[in-house]
Each structure stands twice: as structure tokens, then as C-alpha cells.
Design a protein around this motif. Structure first.
Motif, PDB file in Angstrom:
ATOM      1  N   GLN A   1      12.341   0.079  -3.844  1.00  0.00           N
ATOM      2  CA  GLN A   1      11.572  -0.699  -4.880  1.00  0.00           C
ATOM      3  C   GLN A   1      10.591  -1.607  -4.160  1.00  0.00           C
ATOM      4  O   GLN A   1      10.416  -2.727  -4.850  1.00  0.00           O
ATOM      5  CB  GLN A   1      12.463  -1.191  -5.778  1.00  0.00           C
ATOM      6  N   LYS A   2      10.227  -1.290  -3.041  1.00  0.00           N
ATOM      7  CA  LYS A   2       9.377  -2.296  -2.224  1.00  0.00           C
ATOM      8  C   LYS A   2       8.158  -1.486  -1.704  1.00  0.00           C
ATOM      9  O   LYS A   2       8.548  -0.535  -1.164  1.00  0.00           O
ATOM     10  CB  LYS A   2      10.245  -3.139  -1.223  1.00  0.00           C
ATOM     11  N   VAL A   3       7.075  -2.181  -1.499  1.00  0.00           N
ATOM     12  CA  VAL A   3       5.987  -1.601  -0.540  1.00  0.00           C
ATOM     13  C   VAL A   3       6.217  -1.958   0.844  1.00  0.00           C
ATOM     14  O   VAL A   3       6.153  -3.178   1.231  1.00  0.00           O
ATOM     15  CB  VAL A   3       4.663  -2.239  -1.138  1.00  0.00           C
ATOM     16  N   VAL A   4       6.535  -0.937   1.522  1.00  0.00           N
ATOM     17  CA  VAL A   4       6.716  -0.905   3.060  1.00  0.00           C
ATOM     18  C   VAL A   4       5.402  -0.533   3.929  1.00  0.00           C
ATOM     19  O   VAL A   4       5.285  -0.975   5.043  1.00  0.00           O
ATOM     20  CB  VAL A   4       7.877  -0.148   3.576  1.00  0.00           C
ATOM     21  N   GLY A   5       4.393  -0.021   3.397  1.00  0.00           N
ATOM     22  CA  GLY A   5       3.299   0.238   4.399  1.00  0.00           C
ATOM     23  C   GLY A   5       1.958   0.342   3.096  1.00  0.00           C
ATOM     24  O   GLY A   5       2.111   1.000   2.076  1.00  0.00           O
ATOM     25  N   VAL A   6       0.813   0.138   3.606  1.00  0.00           N
ATOM     26  CA  VAL A   6      -0.300   0.297   2.757  1.00  0.00           C
ATOM     27  C   VAL A   6      -1.431   0.810   3.572  1.00  0.00           C
ATOM     28  O   VAL A   6      -1.630   0.341   4.878  1.00  0.00           O
ATOM     29  CB  VAL A   6      -0.665  -1.059   2.096  1.00  0.00           C
ATOM     30  N   GLN A   7      -2.239   1.802   3.180  1.00  0.00           N
ATOM     31  CA  GLN A   7      -3.589   2.394   3.707  1.00  0.00           C
ATOM     32  C   GLN A   7      -4.661   2.268   2.799  1.00  0.00           C
ATOM     33  O   GLN A   7      -4.333   2.851   1.841  1.00  0.00           O
ATOM     34  CB  GLN A   7      -3.134   3.497   4.670  1.00  0.00           C
ATOM     35  N   THR A   8      -5.768   2.031   3.177  1.00  0.00           N
ATOM     36  CA  THR A   8      -7.035   1.855   2.249  1.00  0.00           C
ATOM     37  C   THR A   8      -8.019   2.957   2.961  1.00  0.00           C
ATOM     38  O   THR A   8      -8.399   2.761   4.066  1.00  0.00           O
ATOM     39  CB  THR A   8      -7.484   0.697   2.019  1.00  0.00           C
ATOM     40  N   THR A   9      -8.530   3.965   2.117  1.00  0.00           N
ATOM     41  CA  THR A   9      -9.589   4.666   2.824  1.00  0.00           C
ATOM     42  C   THR A   9     -10.690   4.828   1.802  1.00  0.00           C
ATOM     43  O   THR A   9     -10.545   5.022   0.476  1.00  0.00           O
ATOM     44  CB  THR A   9      -9.069   6.268   3.238  1.00  0.00           C
ATOM     45  N   PRO A  10     -12.005   4.798   2.363  1.00  0.00           N
ATOM     46  CA  PRO A  10     -13.110   4.803   1.424  1.00  0.00           C
ATOM     47  C   PRO A  10     -13.606   6.317   1.027  1.00  0.00           C
ATOM     48  O   PRO A  10     -13.528   7.179   1.727  1.00  0.00           O
ATOM     49  CB  PRO A  10     -14.189   4.243   2.073  1.00  0.00           C
ATOM     50  N   LEU A  11     -14.214   6.374  -0.189  1.00  0.00           N
ATOM     51  CA  LEU A  11     -14.785   7.732  -0.834  1.00  0.00           C
ATOM     52  C   LEU A  11     -16.117   7.313  -1.323  1.00  0.00           C
ATOM     53  O   LEU A  11     -16.378   6.197  -2.063  1.00  0.00           O
ATOM     54  CB  LEU A  11     -13.691   8.183  -1.731  1.00  0.00           C
TER      55      LEU A  11
END
Length: 248
Positions: free
Chosen positions: A194-204
Motif C-alpha cells: 500500500q505504498k508507491v515505491v516507483g514512478v515513471q512517466t512516458t509521453p504519448l
């Protein structure tokens, strides 16, 4: 095939030394099989494959949204047999498209405060009303969401993310035919306990190309000239139709 090869590189790269050490230690790596959707004549929507790998067991949530704009919601009423606009309410920061995907139900993966913080789920989109004190705000907000869902721009349910083993994942995202052009962001979250341990953003990027794009660009750059040409074309078409019927 190309998407599969890229997915295998993402999964096996850290083991083979094919990526720098800093990237190999990333808890989450994700990408799209194509970062450009071209809208041409007869565009009927498209499927986009998002895939990636994690550094170990966990769950994945994807949020696709953007670009934001101002939207007016208008309520019509019938008066003397004629439908007229009776009231409108404006909203700011409204994403043109909003869709989610998850490996499990989002409400089971994160508590409500975190879901609100990351704008996960339609109720958590930070849409800003022009008049927050309007007594009918709830009704107009519901109408805005309902209209977006009816046009296919807001997905009411998350798509299902599939895992291959404990690390490799993929999901097909359906882009509707009514999607506006612009740059969108796919936000990928790795969740554990119940925790966010990684984030990645990619464009479209969604863009018009071909003859239709030229007409669209000309209409927006030279509105008056486009209007005159449209009227002349309509008159010419009407004249041709008149000749055809007269010869009969």
C-alpha cells in the motif's frame, strides 16, 4: 514482435549488463510500443501497448491523462417546443482523456489519501469549477463526467494489467476515435504494501497527418479564408447537383 523484443531487453538488460548501473537499479522501467498515434482520414481509434519490468514482486497502476482544457457544461430546457440553453457552469483543468489500468483493483492497492494525491480514479481528478459555491455544482460535475464517459474519453473501469512471471507486465490501452490531438502522459506506479515505491512517466503524442491535417491547420490559421472557401465549395456542389437533376 518489436514490442516483445523491447520488453525482453527491459527484462534481461540488467542481467546482461546492457544498461548503465544507475538504470539497472531502478525499481520500475516502462515504455510504450509507439509514442505517436497518427490521426488520418477514417481514423477509428487505436490500441497502444504499454509494457515494462519491475525489480521484484509488486503491483502496477497506470494513469493516462491530458491535455487539460476549460470546459463549459450547458443545461438545456425545452421552452415552447424549442430547446434553449438555460444555465452553464465552467470547469478548469479538465483532461481531454482519462484512463487507468491496474494489476488489481486500485482501491485494494492504495488507501484513499494516496489515490487522491496521485489522482487515481475519476472521482480524484482535480477538476476546478469556476464557481465552487454554485448550489448545482454536484449536478453539473456529474454531467461533465457522464458526457466524457459517453464519448469514450473517460474510461469508467481500469484496464487489466497482466504479469508474465513476477516482473514483466503489459497492458493494451484503447485510444478512442474521438480523441483530440495533443501530448498525453502515461504515469506508471509500482506499488508494494500500500505504498508507491516507483514512478515513471512516458509521453504519448496524438497528431493529425496527411491531407486532413493540412485542412485542419489551414482552418485554424486562416479561419475567414476557410469559411469563404467552404461556402464556395458548397455553392459549386449545389450547382453541379442542379445540373444533374435538370438533365433528367
Amino acid at each position: 514482435m518489436r514490442a516483445l523484443l523491447r520488453a525482453l531487453v527491459l527484462l534481461l538488460g540488467p542481467l546482461l549488463g546492457a544498461v548503465p548501473p544507475a538504470q539497472a537499479q531502478a525499481p520500475l522501467i516502462a515504455d510504450l510500443d509507439d509514442h505517436l498515434i497518427a490521426i488520418t482520414t477514417g481514423f477509428a481509434g487505436a490500441d497502444v501497448l504499454l509494457f515494462g519490468t519491475t525489480d521484484g514482486p509488486g503491483d502496477v497502476i497506470v494513469v493516462v491523462k491530458g491535455p487539460v482544457d476549460n470546459v463549459d457544461v450547458v443545461r438545456k430546457e425545452r421552452v415552447a417546443g424549442i430547446w434553449i440553453n438555460r444555465k452553464s457552469l465552467g470547469f478548469q483543468n479538465v483532461p481531454a482523456v482519462y484512463m487507468t489500468a491496474s494489476s488489481k483493483p486500485i482501491e485494494d492497492l492504495l488507501p484513499e489519501p494516496l489515490r487522491a494525491s496521485y489522482q487515481m480514479g475519476i472521482p480524484n481528478i482535480r477538476i476546478v469549477p469556476v464557481d465552487p459555491a454554485d448550489p448545482e455544482l454536484g449536478e453539473f460535475s456529474a454531467a461533465l463526467i457522464r458526457n466524457k464517459q459517453a464519448s469514450g474519453l473517460f474510461a469508467p473501469q481500469p484496464a487489466r494489467i497482466l504479469f508474465i512471471g513476477d516482473r514483466l507486465f503489459r497492458v493494451n490501452l484503447r485510444v478512442p476515435s474521438s480523441v483530440p490531438t495533443g501530448t498525453y502522459l502515461a504515469e506508471v506506479y509500482l506499488v508494494r504494501e500500500q505504498k508507491v515505491v516507483g514512478v515513471q512517466t512516458t509521453p504519448l503524442v496524438i497528431s493529425k497527418i496527411g491531407f486532413g491535417a493540412d485542412i485542419y491547420d489551414f482552418a485554424h490559421r486562416h479561419g475567414a479564408a476557410y469559411g469563404v472557401i467552404a461556402v464556395l465549395v458548397a455553392l459549386f456542389a449545389g450547382w453541379l447537383a442542379h445540373l444533374a437533376f435538370r438533365r433528367r
